[in-house]
Structure formats: C-alpha cells, structure tokens
Design a protein around this motif. Sequence first.
Motif, PDB file in Angstrom:
ATOM      1  N   LEU A  65      71.981   5.446  19.610  1.00 47.01           N
ATOM      2  CA  LEU A  65      70.559   5.751  19.779  1.00 47.01           C
ATOM      3  C   LEU A  65      69.754   4.649  19.101  1.00 47.01           C
ATOM      4  CD1 LEU A  65      70.745   9.593  19.140  1.00 47.01           C
ATOM      5  CD2 LEU A  65      70.579   8.403  21.328  1.00 47.01           C
ATOM      6  N   ASP A  67      66.639   1.854  18.985  1.00 47.91           N
ATOM      7  CA  ASP A  67      65.294   1.507  19.443  1.00 47.91           C
ATOM      8  C   ASP A  67      65.105  -0.003  19.519  1.00 47.91           C
ATOM      9  OD1 ASP A  67      65.334   0.890  16.780  1.00 47.91           O
ATOM     10  OD2 ASP A  67      63.529   2.003  16.249  1.00 47.91           O
ATOM     11  N   THR A  77      65.616   4.768  12.411  1.00 46.29           N
ATOM     12  CA  THR A  77      66.158   5.920  13.130  1.00 46.29           C
ATOM     13  C   THR A  77      67.224   6.635  12.319  1.00 46.29           C
ATOM     14  OG1 THR A  77      67.835   4.570  14.251  1.00 46.29           O
ATOM     15  CG2 THR A  77      65.708   4.847  15.367  1.00 46.29           C
ATOM     16  N   SER A 121      68.189   9.866  14.501  1.00 48.12           N
ATOM     17  CA  SER A 121      69.553   9.848  15.047  1.00 48.12           C
ATOM     18  C   SER A 121      70.589  10.300  14.036  1.00 48.12           C
ATOM     19  CB  SER A 121      69.908   8.451  15.560  1.00 48.12           C
ATOM     20  OG  SER A 121      69.924   7.514  14.504  1.00 48.12           O
ATOM     21  N   ASP A 467      57.240   9.156  18.875  1.00 48.96           N
ATOM     22  CA  ASP A 467      58.340   9.442  19.796  1.00 48.96           C
ATOM     23  C   ASP A 467      59.129  10.634  19.268  1.00 48.96           C
ATOM     24  OD1 ASP A 467      59.534   8.128  17.667  1.00 48.96           O
ATOM     25  OD2 ASP A 467      60.720   6.759  18.880  1.00 48.96           O
ATOM     26  N   LEU A 469      62.943  12.989  19.932  1.00 43.01           N
ATOM     27  CA  LEU A 469      64.270  13.045  20.531  1.00 43.01           C
ATOM     28  C   LEU A 469      64.790  14.474  20.439  1.00 43.01           C
ATOM     29  CD1 LEU A 469      67.113  10.486  20.333  1.00 43.01           C
ATOM     30  CD2 LEU A 469      67.639  12.874  19.897  1.00 43.01           C
ATOM     31  N   ASP A 494      70.835  13.739  25.070  1.00 42.77           N
ATOM     32  CA  ASP A 494      69.624  13.456  24.312  1.00 42.77           C
ATOM     33  C   ASP A 494      68.489  13.071  25.243  1.00 42.77           C
ATOM     34  OD1 ASP A 494      70.731  13.919  21.787  1.00 42.77           O
ATOM     35  OD2 ASP A 494      71.590  11.909  21.721  1.00 42.77           O
ATOM     36  N   TRP A 496      65.001  11.362  24.877  1.00 43.48           N
ATOM     37  CA  TRP A 496      64.201  10.556  23.950  1.00 43.48           C
ATOM     38  C   TRP A 496      62.959  10.076  24.687  1.00 43.48           C
ATOM     39  CZ3 TRP A 496      66.664   5.866  20.908  1.00 43.48           C
ATOM     40  CH2 TRP A 496      65.804   5.508  19.863  1.00 43.48           C
ATOM     41  N   ILE A 499      59.976   5.982  23.486  1.00 44.84           N
ATOM     42  CA  ILE A 499      60.775   5.236  22.512  1.00 44.84           C
ATOM     43  C   ILE A 499      59.952   4.124  21.881  1.00 44.84           C
ATOM     44  CG2 ILE A 499      62.830   3.822  22.170  1.00 44.84           C
ATOM     45  CD1 ILE A 499      63.996   5.144  24.671  1.00 44.84           C
ATOM     46  N   ASP A 517      61.099   6.272  28.366  1.00 46.75           N
ATOM     47  CA  ASP A 517      61.928   7.427  28.031  1.00 46.75           C
ATOM     48  C   ASP A 517      63.389   7.121  28.337  1.00 46.75           C
ATOM     49  OD1 ASP A 517      59.489   8.616  27.589  1.00 46.75           O
ATOM     50  OD2 ASP A 517      59.476   9.705  29.498  1.00 46.75           O
TER      51      ASP A 517
END
Length: 677
Positions: A65, A67, A77, A121, A467, A469, A494, A496, A499, A517
């Motif tokens: 996960l 970014d 994260t 995450s 954002d 998740l 997931d 998300w 982002i 997304d």
Amino acid sequence: MTDVLVTATKRVRNARELAVAITTIPRVGLEATGASDAGQAASQFAGVLVTNLGPGRNKLLLRGLSDGAHTGRTRSTVATYLDEIPVNYNAPDPDLRLVDVERLEVARGPQGALFGAGSLSGVYRIVTRKPDLVDFSAEVRATGAITRGGAPSGAVEGHVNVPIEALNLGIRLSAYDEVQGGYLDDILQQRRDVDQTVRRGGRLMVAFEPNDTWSATLTVAGQHLRSRDTHYTAPGMGLKRAVRIREPHVNDIELATATIKGSWGWGDLVSSTGVVQHRYGSIFDATATKDLYTRTGVTSAYSERTRTRMLVQDLYVTSRGAGALEWLAGVYGSYTAVESPTEYSVQLPRVPLIPVYGDDRRDRVRELAAYGEGSYRLTPDVTLALGARVFAVHTRTLSDVDSENFAPRSLDRSVDFRGVSPKISMTWAISPGNMAYAVASEGYRSGGINSGGAVPLAEKRSTFRPDRLINLEAGLKLEGLSRAVSINSSVFYDMWNNIQTDQYRPSGVPYTINAGDARVLGMETEVAARAGGFTVQVNGRVSAVRISDANSDFTARVVNALPGAPAFSGGALLSYEQALIGDWTLRLVGQFTYVGPSRVTFDASQPKTGGFVRTKLSAEVFGALAGRPVGLQVYALNPLDSFSDTFAFGNPFNPGLVRQITPQRPVTVGITLSAAI
C-alpha cells in the motif's frame, strides 16, 4: 513454536488470538540473522517492503500500500513506534538501529481506530528491553566487514543494566557506533567509496516500580545518521557514477518519553508522554534545472532541511480478566511543528554558493482523538469486537517564497479534518491454537496545503484532499503436528480513495497531489516449520491493483499499480542448529528475499525497477566461557555478487534526463563477536 505476547493492539495478547495480521521477530531471531534495522529484518515479514534510496531516506511499506517512493508533505502510511510513542510524522524512516531490542512487531492493515492518522497501512513497533530491577547484566558486540571494491564496514554496540534494589530502580544504557563503508566511486569528483554512512546513537532507560500496582519508565534516546553521498548511479556505469557535487544526507532523531502503568482489580491504565525531535536534510545536484531559476552560475544545488518536533500524550484504560466482555477506552492528543526550509543556490567560479530561490515553510498540526474498543464472547468460540476513533485534525501552513527572478509571495492557510474511523471484527476459535477471523477497518490521513516553487501552482493544485482506506480482510491462524508447523494467511480487499502522493514539479520542487482511487486485492501467507534442528520460514505477498478515477491533472498515463509496490514479494529463512561439545552450538542460517519489478511513480511511461533477490548466509558458534555467553558469527551478504537495480530513483532534478538506478551492495563478508560480561 512458542507463544509470543504482543502489544501492537494496546493490549498484552497472544498474537495468534487477535483478528489482526501480526508478525513478531523476537530478540533471538534478530540476533541469529544479524538484522540491525528494518530493511534487514523485512525478509522475515510477509508484505513488508523498504525502498532503497539509502539509509535514513527509505520508506516502509506494508502490503504494497504505497503512496509513492518519495517522502514529502504527506503523513507516513506506516506508524513507526518506539515502545508506546510514535517517532515519525511525514519523514523517511529514521532507520533506528535494532540494539538491545526485545522484539519487533508489525501489524498489517489500517489501524486507524486505535492508532489514528499515520497508520493507514499498519504499525511497525520496536519493543525495547526494559531495565531489570534485580540482576546486573552487560553485553558487547563487535562487527567488521569487507566489501568487494569498497571500503570496510564496522560496528560496536552493547548495553549495561544496573539494578538498585534498595530504591526499586533499574537503569539500562545501550549504545552503538557503526560505519557502513561506501562502494561507489565518483569519476567526476575523483572520489572513491563516496556513499559511506555513519550511524551512532544510544538509549538510557530508568524503571521505577514502587509496588506491584504501579510502575514508571523514563526513556531518553537519540541517533545520528549521516551519508556522505547518495547511492544511485546510471545504467552501464557499474559501481561508478558521475555527479557534479556531493549529495550528503543527514537523519537525526532525539526523544524523551515517560510511561506510567497502573493496575486495579478491574482494569489497567497506561499513560505515555513523549517529546520527539526529528531532523533530516539532503543536498542534490540541481544543475540540470538551473536555467529555470537563473542564467548565472556553473553548477547549482538544492537543499532541503526539515525539523519536526512532536509532543504526544496517549492515555488508555483496559479491562482485566477473562470475562465475556472486554473493553478499552483512551484519549490522544498531539502537537506537531514542522519547519522545512528549502533553498536553490548556484556556484560561480571561486565564489561561495549564492541563493537564488528559497521557501521558508512552517506547518503546525494539532490532533485530538477519543477511541475505544469492546469485545463480547457470543459463544465459547466466537467473539465479536467493535471499535472506533473520533478525531479532529487542524493544520496551519505558513510559507514565504523568495526568488531572484520572480516576485516574492507569502502564504498563511489552514485546513481542518474531522471524522470517525471504525473497526469491526469477529474471531472463531476452531480448536486450541487454530482460529479464523474477519475484520473491516479503516485508515485515514488529513489533507494539506502546497507551497514552494518560483511560480505558484495552479489553484486546483494548491491543496490536497484527505484520503481514506477501507480494508476488508479474512484470515486463518493454524498450528499442527504438536505445534511444529504454523500457518498465518490472510486475504484482503482494500478501497483507497483520493490517494495522496508526493511528487516533483519539472523544476524538481516537491508538491503533493491526489492521484486517484485504487482497489487492491491481495493475499499474504507465512509458514513456519520445525523438525529436529531445522527451522524453515517462508512468506509471500501477491496483489492485484486497479486504479480508477485517476486525476487527469496529475498524469495522462496512470499505471494499474502502486509505485514501488511489486505484484509479488516474498522471503525465506532456513536455519539449522546442532549441539557441539559441552554447551556449544552451531547455527547455520540462510536468508532470501525476492522483490518483484515495480515502477517508482504512478506514470506508466517511467521505467521499472527490480525484480531482484537479496541473500545472506551465516554460520555461528555460540556457547559459554567461564559461565558467560559468547558467540562468533561469520556472514556473507550478496554472496553471488549480484548487480541488481533495487530502486530506479536518486535525484529529482534529472530523472527525465538520465535513468537512475541503485545497485545492491557488492559481495560483503563479515564477522561478529559477542560476549556477555
């Protein structure tokens, strides 16, 4: 296999009974593998990745996960904790050396209900060894290593524990000093082994236990990390590079924490207060973009310096006992001040650097939250748990931009973010040691404001949105063959949205934008087996990503993947122990990690990095001399001397001009001696 009690869910619980994908590495596992930081320990965790920009500049990634591979304004994260206190905000991982550590804990999947923003995450927690109030102990470890074509490396670390029984006190001091020898030669600057890294630090802990009900622990710790230069080069140059100026990096952290614990017949209280100062900075060769700022100068440099100060208070109460109803309730508050000035300078012949652009940016972030979790045993085998966090985040950003060829400007803006982060889970105890679980949880990050650049960004890029998740997960934790085999496996989906990602403008100046997304379907599995003197641990993660509602203002060609996150990664650890004469034991260990190919950005036009394999082999003999434990370990890193591109990025000011790669450290052979006093 032994049960490991963890605190990654703010309760002392057996990891195999929790509705969370948790992996732990106990102290003996860290010492057996020689893992000294998060990157070296990652092979023993499913779904844990570490970017390879360089020590003190890397990002931790859980479950892929990601970014983005860069660090900037966005909140991390992964929440990195030292015991009870978070130590990072939006910084790269501080790369704390794992000295005198009890265990590592990784809780994968969003942990917003208990840990708030920054755990989108998961959580990476370093649990230290606490002072012993009864017995004196001391230990020292020394390591030396040589690298093919590079400079030698070495480290010394140790601890001493002094009890003061008359005062119910224990004092524990840990310290270390490490040099990672460089292995890249710069042909333009005519310098050898330019990428040397020095890391040194220490930790002082004082524990006080006046009675069986109350205890207090004070911790003061710090680490200094400095790399003389960056670790990237260009394809076809081997272990050579050609950069016009030095590009050093520093990452320093200091902290002081106080934790008070109390117990009653009905509950336990934990209060943690912490002050953290994190300072890091880099210098880059920015000559490729010099003409965007000035027509003068021969070379140019871009410097970024950040100082983050955090004050954190976390207090929670948990129920005691093993009744049908269990609960947890807490309050949290933090104040974060971030000062991150950046400067662009040019170099004239025989003249010091002349600033031609600067952005003096300051951020102030206040976060308040109340959280709780309750679980109820519906049947002897089925438990339902509900949790939530109510939070409010206020961010104020101030910025003063001054440029040689453009009008100066100032900025003072604020954003607020409020919400609720829920969690629901159900566990089913199939049989002793075997359970299934399902969980729905959420992670979040607040939005923010962009500044910087000689020319301001367009209004629609001046801010970035929050954002979120949402994680849907089902898992199994199984044991068999008299606990000689264990399997932990989970499937997750997931969602998300919006982002946040840190990116670079054509001028090299960073900014943050919402990329779009993502929908991520993945599976991760860990298998451990033991027979005789053999132990085998295998882990793997596989995922598929679909990007939707891509921000057309960001890039025209968005790839269906998350940056720096391959579709597959995995690791294996094989060890063998054989008793020798007397108390002596031989241990052989092999570690293997595979990281698949991935792109550094969301842009489909950018080249891929990886895949590559990391390998470490070691042989150790340990036992006792005069009743004191001693050990000798010989190891080889990258024994096949693989030259793999581990990270296709190095300098934001010329990636479009010259492709950049970060090669593995060449074959390195070392020896570690340890002795208890």
